[in-house]
Design an enzyme around this catalytic site. Structure first.
Site, PDB file in Angstrom:
ATOM      1  CB  SER A  55      -0.970   0.006   1.183  1.00 53.66           C
ATOM      2  OG  SER A  55      -0.290  -0.214   2.399  1.00 53.66           O
TER       3      SER A  55
ATOM      4  CG  HIS B 146      -1.611   3.966   3.840  1.00 52.08           C
ATOM      5  ND1 HIS B 146      -2.874   3.646   4.313  1.00 52.08           N
ATOM      6  CD2 HIS B 146      -1.048   2.781   3.475  1.00 52.08           C
ATOM      7  CE1 HIS B 146      -3.059   2.348   4.226  1.00 52.08           C
ATOM      8  NE2 HIS B 146      -1.963   1.800   3.732  1.00 52.08           N
TER       9      HIS B 146
END
Length: 276
Positions: free
Chosen positions: A201, A254
């Protein structure tokens, strides 16, 4: 080969290809979700793009119709894939995109066969000073996923965004984005939660940031991300910080990934903006 443009209407694509053939330039069409027009001789790209600009101004000009008649083709010249879904999967991603995707799947299978812990011992961010020279650990954490939803979500975005970057800009650029974002997002997440984390991610968020800003600042690159999708990614990012989903989310990775992608896109488009 160089992809020149894509047309939603295959007949319009064929008209342009026919006209360029009368000018001594051979283009080919690959039909997937749209009609992609490809040029084999990249030295002719400047002329083709100039003709494309004129074509788009008035595709109904009689000279284009005349070119289609001159080509002597009574069919569209298009070859449709028997299985268009699988053709789209294959053609919308390059070799590096597929390599990372397959590695992630293989690691996920190993995690389910052996358990997460044995795999993490080999692939996790260095969790002991004695491991700091095992260089692969600074990147291999991105290959591990801990649920089916986790891997499906990441690999779908990886295929969509990574494939676009690799097809339009090149494998080298995707490799650089992947390596830098995996390293930086992993470092930040390690500061937040320690070494026991994993997932692609951080790289995916880097690609989101890169594709969106590169598309906004350099439309000629041929990559873009709809603003609705970048808004969705930001909402997902904020929701993760407030633990809306009730599950462990690598928020540090992230944020670091997104910032990395935005920074790389800004640098890559800086010189072009200055020239403009």
């Amino acid at each position: 080969m160089l992809m020149i443009t894509s047309f939603a209407n295959p007949r319009v694509a064929q008209a342009f290809v026919d006209y360029m053939a009368t000018q001594g330039i051979i283009l080919t069409i690959q039909q997937h979700t749209q009609s992609d027009v490809w040029l084999a001789d990249e030295s002719q790209a400047g002329r083709v793009r100039a003709e494309l600009a004129r074509f788009l101004e008035n595709p109904a000009d009689p000279r284009y119709l005349a070119a289609s008649w001159q080509s002597g083709q009574t069919n569209s010249g298009l070859r449709y894939q028997r299985f268009p879904f699988f053709a789209t999967l294959r053609h919308n991603a390059g070799p590096f995109t597929w390599a990372i995707l397959l590695i992630c799947i293989a690691v996920f299978i190993l995690q389910n066969l052996l358990g997460d812990q044995p795999v993490m011992i080999w692939l996790a961010w260095p969790y002991d000073p004695s491991l700091q020279f095992e260089a692969w650990r600074y990147f291999s954490h991105a290959f591990m996923h801990f649920s089916l939803m986790h891997i499906l979500f990441n690999l779908l975005w990886w295929w969509y965004l990574g494939g676009a970057v690799e097809k339009r800009i090149g494998s080298g650029k995707l490799v650089v984005i992947t390596v830098i974002s995996a390293l930086l997002s992993g470092f930040v997440q390690h500061q937040f939660s320690g070494p026991w984390f994993g997932g692609l991610s951080g790289v995916v968020y880097a690609l989101m940031g890169y594709v969106w800003l590169r598309g906004e600042r350099d439309p000629q690159s041929g990559i873009y991300l709809q603003r609705g999708l970048i808004l969705f990614s930001l909402v997902w990012l904020i929701a993760g910080w407030f633990d809306v989903f009730g599950m462990a989310i690598a928020n540090g990775a992230h944020v670091a990934g997104l910032a990395t992608g935005l920074a790389m896109a800004f640098v890559d488009t800086l010189h072009g903006r200055k020239r403009a």
